[in-house]
Scaffold this motif. Sequence first.
Motif, mmCIF file in Angstrom:
data_model
loop_
_atom_site.group_PDB
_atom_site.id
_atom_site.type_symbol
_atom_site.label_atom_id
_atom_site.label_comp_id
_atom_site.label_asym_id
_atom_site.label_seq_id
_atom_site.Cartn_x
_atom_site.Cartn_y
_atom_site.Cartn_z
ATOM 1 N N ARG A 1 -38.403 -10.470 41.924
ATOM 2 C CA ARG A 1 -37.445 -11.555 42.050
ATOM 3 C C ARG A 1 -37.218 -12.243 40.708
ATOM 4 N N GLU A 2 -35.950 -12.522 40.413
ATOM 5 C CA GLU A 2 -35.629 -13.179 39.151
ATOM 6 C C GLU A 2 -35.965 -14.659 39.209
ATOM 7 N N ARG A 3 -36.362 -15.195 38.063
ATOM 8 C CA ARG A 3 -36.669 -16.609 37.937
ATOM 9 C C ARG A 3 -35.377 -17.402 38.121
ATOM 10 N N PRO A 4 -35.435 -18.500 38.877
ATOM 11 C CA PRO A 4 -34.218 -19.302 39.039
ATOM 12 C C PRO A 4 -33.809 -19.925 37.700
ATOM 13 N N ILE A 5 -32.528 -20.093 37.533
ATOM 14 C CA ILE A 5 -32.004 -20.712 36.324
ATOM 15 C C ILE A 5 -31.471 -22.085 36.699
ATOM 16 N N VAL A 6 -31.965 -23.094 36.019
ATOM 17 C CA VAL A 6 -31.501 -24.455 36.239
ATOM 18 C C VAL A 6 -30.936 -24.956 34.923
ATOM 19 N N LEU A 7 -29.694 -25.414 34.962
ATOM 20 C CA LEU A 7 -29.022 -25.895 33.761
ATOM 21 C C LEU A 7 -28.684 -27.374 33.897
ATOM 22 N N THR A 8 -28.629 -28.056 32.772
ATOM 23 C CA THR A 8 -28.078 -29.407 32.781
ATOM 24 C C THR A 8 -26.563 -29.267 32.891
ATOM 25 N N ALA A 9 -25.886 -30.320 33.294
ATOM 26 C CA ALA A 9 -24.423 -30.282 33.386
ATOM 27 C C ALA A 9 -23.829 -29.984 32.013
ATOM 28 N N GLU A 10 -24.416 -30.573 30.983
ATOM 29 C CA GLU A 10 -23.961 -30.346 29.612
ATOM 30 C C GLU A 10 -24.163 -28.884 29.205
ATOM 31 N N GLY A 11 -25.297 -28.311 29.577
ATOM 32 C CA GLY A 11 -25.578 -26.919 29.254
ATOM 33 C C GLY A 11 -24.633 -25.964 29.954
ATOM 34 N N ARG A 12 -24.340 -26.245 31.227
ATOM 35 C CA ARG A 12 -23.391 -25.413 31.976
ATOM 36 C C ARG A 12 -22.022 -25.477 31.326
ATOM 37 N N ALA A 13 -21.591 -26.671 30.969
ATOM 38 C CA ALA A 13 -20.277 -26.838 30.346
ATOM 39 C C ALA A 13 -20.207 -26.084 29.021
ATOM 40 N N ALA A 14 -21.278 -26.126 28.241
ATOM 41 C CA ALA A 14 -21.295 -25.420 26.952
ATOM 42 C C ALA A 14 -21.206 -23.910 27.158
ATOM 43 N N LEU A 15 -21.924 -23.382 28.153
ATOM 44 C CA LEU A 15 -21.846 -21.947 28.434
ATOM 45 C C LEU A 15 -20.459 -21.554 28.928
ATOM 46 N N GLU A 16 -19.861 -22.380 29.780
ATOM 47 C CA GLU A 16 -18.510 -22.097 30.270
ATOM 48 C C GLU A 16 -17.503 -22.109 29.130
ATOM 49 N N GLN A 17 -17.683 -23.040 28.199
ATOM 50 C CA GLN A 17 -16.789 -23.112 27.042
ATOM 51 C C GLN A 17 -16.969 -21.890 26.140
ATOM 52 N N GLU A 18 -18.219 -21.498 25.909
ATOM 53 C CA GLU A 18 -18.469 -20.310 25.089
ATOM 54 C C GLU A 18 -17.855 -19.069 25.742
ATOM 55 N N LEU A 19 -18.025 -18.931 27.052
ATOM 56 C CA LEU A 19 -17.468 -17.789 27.776
ATOM 57 C C LEU A 19 -15.945 -17.750 27.641
ATOM 58 N N GLU A 20 -15.312 -18.884 27.804
ATOM 59 C CA GLU A 20 -13.863 -18.962 27.685
ATOM 60 C C GLU A 20 -13.403 -18.561 26.280
ATOM 61 N N GLN A 21 -14.106 -19.041 25.258
ATOM 62 C CA GLN A 21 -13.757 -18.720 23.873
ATOM 63 C C GLN A 21 -13.937 -17.222 23.599
ATOM 64 N N LEU A 22 -15.028 -16.652 24.111
ATOM 65 C CA LEU A 22 -15.262 -15.224 23.912
ATOM 66 C C LEU A 22 -14.183 -14.386 24.593
ATOM 67 N N ARG A 23 -13.831 -14.761 25.831
ATOM 68 C CA ARG A 23 -12.841 -13.987 26.589
ATOM 69 C C ARG A 23 -11.426 -14.111 26.031
ATOM 70 N N THR A 24 -11.045 -15.312 25.638
ATOM 71 C CA THR A 24 -9.639 -15.550 25.289
ATOM 72 C C THR A 24 -9.334 -15.473 23.802
ATOM 73 N N VAL A 25 -10.350 -15.622 22.948
ATOM 74 C CA VAL A 25 -10.105 -15.616 21.509
ATOM 75 C C VAL A 25 -10.787 -14.428 20.825
ATOM 76 N N LYS A 26 -12.100 -14.369 20.930
ATOM 77 C CA LYS A 26 -12.839 -13.376 20.152
ATOM 78 C C LYS A 26 -12.598 -11.945 20.628
#
Length: 155
Positions: free
Chosen positions: A2-27
């Motif tokens: 079983r995989e370890r659960p991942i718990v993120l802060t709201a700020e951390g989730r937002a940063a990952l979502e922003q990075e994902l968006e930048q990677l998908r749409t720009v890079k």
Amino acid sequence: MRERPIVLTAEGRAALEQELEQLRTVKLPALRERLQQLSNEGDISDNSEYEDAKEELVLTEARIREIEHILRRAQTVVETGKRDEVRLGSRVTVIDEDGVTETWVIVSPEEANAAQGRISIESPVGAALLGKRVGTTVTVQAPGGEMRLTIQRIE
């Protein structure tokens, strides 16, 4: 297994979502376009620039998959109530034996970045601080040796 659960802060989730968006749409589109340009220019069999761009594309696609996997499994920590003890998402100010004061945010390993003052709950310092209150002194076995930290403030 079983995989370890991942718990993120709201700020951390937002940063990952922003990075994902930048990677998908720009890079990613820029890398694909660059590869297309290089292949249109002729022989790519011995072109180091083409190979470098191809490798960067593979690494970018891998990072996209990694972020997607993290976000699918992640739970966002909800900050509630009093902040009288250190927990995930806490901003902790400590003072060491030499009188040096530092402030860190306690986060999951997925959003840790020591250069930005974000330390993992699994790091020696993060683990030692978890559950402690203002005024508590903890001894940390760090790679550089033992250190004593006293918690001054928890936000």
